[in-house]
Design an enzyme around this catalytic site. Structure first.
Site, short mmCIF file in Angstrom:
data_model
loop_
_atom_site.label_atom_id
_atom_site.label_comp_id
_atom_site.label_asym_id
_atom_site.label_seq_id
_atom_site.Cartn_x
_atom_site.Cartn_y
_atom_site.Cartn_z
N ASP A 34 0.76 -1.19 0.19
CA ASP A 34 -0.15 0.03 -0.06
C ASP A 34 0.74 1.37 -0.11
O ASP A 34 1.99 1.23 0.46
CB ASP A 34 -0.87 0.15 1.26
CG ASP A 34 -2.00 1.01 1.23
OD1 ASP A 34 -2.05 1.52 0.14
OD2 ASP A 34 -2.80 1.19 2.21
N GLY A 86 0.74 4.24 1.81
CA GLY A 86 0.75 4.94 2.62
C GLY A 86 -0.35 6.05 3.00
O GLY A 86 -0.61 6.82 3.93
N PHE A 145 -3.52 5.89 3.27
CA PHE A 145 -4.58 5.49 4.56
C PHE A 145 -4.13 5.95 5.83
O PHE A 145 -4.57 6.56 6.69
CB PHE A 145 -5.01 4.18 4.54
CG PHE A 145 -5.97 3.87 5.54
CD1 PHE A 145 -7.48 4.22 5.15
CD2 PHE A 145 -5.67 3.30 6.67
CE1 PHE A 145 -8.42 3.85 6.32
CE2 PHE A 145 -6.88 3.02 7.81
CZ PHE A 145 -7.99 3.62 7.48
N ASP A 197 -2.72 8.22 -2.70
CA ASP A 197 -4.04 8.56 -2.84
C ASP A 197 -4.52 9.33 -1.31
O ASP A 197 -3.73 9.04 -0.34
CB ASP A 197 -5.28 7.35 -2.83
CG ASP A 197 -5.30 6.46 -1.73
OD1 ASP A 197 -4.30 6.04 -1.11
OD2 ASP A 197 -6.25 6.13 -1.26
N ASP A 232 -7.97 -7.23 1.39
CA ASP A 232 -7.18 -7.17 2.46
C ASP A 232 -8.01 -6.66 3.74
O ASP A 232 -8.92 -5.75 3.45
CB ASP A 232 -5.93 -6.53 2.35
CG ASP A 232 -6.16 -4.94 2.55
OD1 ASP A 232 -5.81 -4.65 3.76
OD2 ASP A 232 -6.60 -4.35 1.55
N CYS A 243 -7.65 -26.27 10.16
CA CYS A 243 -6.13 -25.50 10.41
C CYS A 243 -5.48 -26.10 11.76
O CYS A 243 -6.14 -27.12 12.39
CB CYS A 243 -6.59 -23.97 10.82
SG CYS A 243 -7.18 -23.78 12.57
N HIS A 263 -5.88 -19.55 13.36
CA HIS A 263 -7.18 -20.00 12.95
C HIS A 263 -7.87 -19.03 11.93
O HIS A 263 -8.37 -19.25 11.01
CB HIS A 263 -8.00 -20.35 14.08
CG HIS A 263 -9.55 -20.52 13.83
ND1 HIS A 263 -10.08 -21.68 13.34
CD2 HIS A 263 -10.39 -19.54 13.98
CE1 HIS A 263 -11.37 -21.27 13.22
NE2 HIS A 263 -11.67 -20.21 13.46
#
Length: 384
Positions: free
Chosen positions: A92, A94, A96, A146, A269, A309, A338
């Site tokens: 990303d 940065g 945000f 952005d 994500d 898992c 998990h």
């Protein structure tokens, strides 16, 4: 090096499957990407991530730039060798993080000026510098800088942020091309515009004209109602070209992900599975539970009988609760294993269902199970 192709389309919804090709391997879509902000997914090793089924992980330009810094990562020729991860990596930009640290930042045409949350030092992220940093990180997929805005926001502020994001995107793309980006990695533009359909349409249209490798829907999960979030996502996804991957940033709950797959999103994500794991909230095929609740104290069964898992195949709810109540570090690792396994394989199962032409049935079964009272037919725990 970046390519994308669609492989299957759902006849009943807009869901689809595809394949991204990167320098560090292929990624089947739709895909959930664990968040490894500081070149680590908290409490897990790269081998753990592979065991969970992770195809690609996310790192953060802002945080890695501040710590450990590009000079240290340069010694390893990128994040992959630095953290021991040999599969694809998305970083990303940065934007945000600058938004979330608004009291320490100032946005101008040049870029985002901010004070480090670590030591108060002054820094400036520009569209050009975020590409330079991501080049040094060795990202397989880079993101444009952005400007994200809060909810609610006045339309004028949303318009200004979206317009600035578009101008920054053009500068990012120029730098990416100048530095040989197309031969190494993909670059995604980020659609902004707040919760306003016309601003989203304008932002998407101008970004598509710039011809990015893929497109992200940004500015969601900033306080808006879920219904608004899904409506904005649906509208924005409909504006993006079908031959490029579509990435919904920072969202969301399992139910939101299933709906977003149905709307044609390819990439996701979110910190929700890892952050909630550390607080004892575990996601299961029958809904979320709080493992700290007393009713789990003598439960001999696993967190989720349907889960394969490491945590569920080896340990009981009672043991996991004991670890949390004792504040043992193993609690965070087992819970994170998990939750990530659940999230990753929920999307893997959705992808398989689309490929097999049974996504509608998968979606129906998912909701039926989530509304059930629990794996044994009774409430798993009051207040869970």
């Amino acid at each position: 090096m970046f390519q994308f192709e669609t492989t299957t389309a759902c006849p009943d919804t807009k869901a689809r499957t595809g394949k991204m090709t990167t320098a560090h391997g292929d990624v089947a879509t739709p895909v959930f990407m664990p968040v490894g902000t500081l070149a680590t997914v908290k409490s897990l090793s790269p081998e753990d991530l592979v065991a969970c089924g992770a195809q690609i992980i996310l790192g953060n330009t802002y945080h890695l730039y501040l710590r450990p810094g590009c000079d240290i990562i340069d010694a390893f020729s990128g994040v992959h060798a630095f953290m021991g991860w040999n599969r694809p990596l998305l970083t990303d930009s940065g934007g945000f993080q600058v938004f979330s640290l608004a009291k320490l930042s100032r946005i101008t045409e040049e870029g985002a000026a901010f004070q480090s949350h670590l030591d108060g030092s002054s820094h400036l992220l520009t569209p050009e510098s975020v590409i330079d940093i991501q080049n040094r990180l060795g990202s397989d997929i880079q993101m444009c800088l952005d400007q994200c805005i809060a909810f609610p926001a006045e339309k004028g502020a949303a318009r200004d942020a979206a317009n600035l994001t578009t101008r920054w995107a053009g500068r990012c793309r120029n730098r990416w091309q100048e530095t040989g980006g197309p031969s190494r990695c993909g670059l995604f533009g980020i659609v902004q515009g707040g919760m306003f359909d016309d601003l989203r349409a304008d932002s998407a249209g101008r970004l598509v004209d710039l011809d990015f490798s893929g497109y992200a829907v940004g500015g969601l999960s900033v306080g808006e109602p879920i219904e608004t979030r899904l409506a904005v996502a649906e509208h924005t996804l409909s504006l993006l070209p079908p031959d490029r991957p579509r990435y919904i940033m920072g969202v969301g709950t399992p139910a939101e992900l299933v709906e977003l797959v149905a709307l044609g999103a390819d990439m996701f994500d979110c910190v929700m599975p890892t952050r909630n794991a550390r607080n004892g909230k575990l996601f299961t095929s029958f809904g979320a539970i709080n493992i700290r609740n007393a009713c789990h104290a003598k439960e001999t069964g696993p967190v989720d009988p349907a889960c394969t898992c490491y945590t569920c195949t080896r340990f009981s709810r009672a043991y996991l609760r004991h670890l949390f109540m004792s504040r043992e570090l193993l609690a965070y690792r087992l819970a994170t294993l998990h939750n990530l396994f659940y999230y990753i394989n929920l999307i893997n199962d959705a992808r398989a269902a689309v490929a097999a032409g049974r996504f509608a049935a998968f979606r129906k079964a998912f909701y039926a199970a989530q509304q059930a009272t629990g794996p044994t037919g009774k409430e798993p725990c009051a207040g869970s």
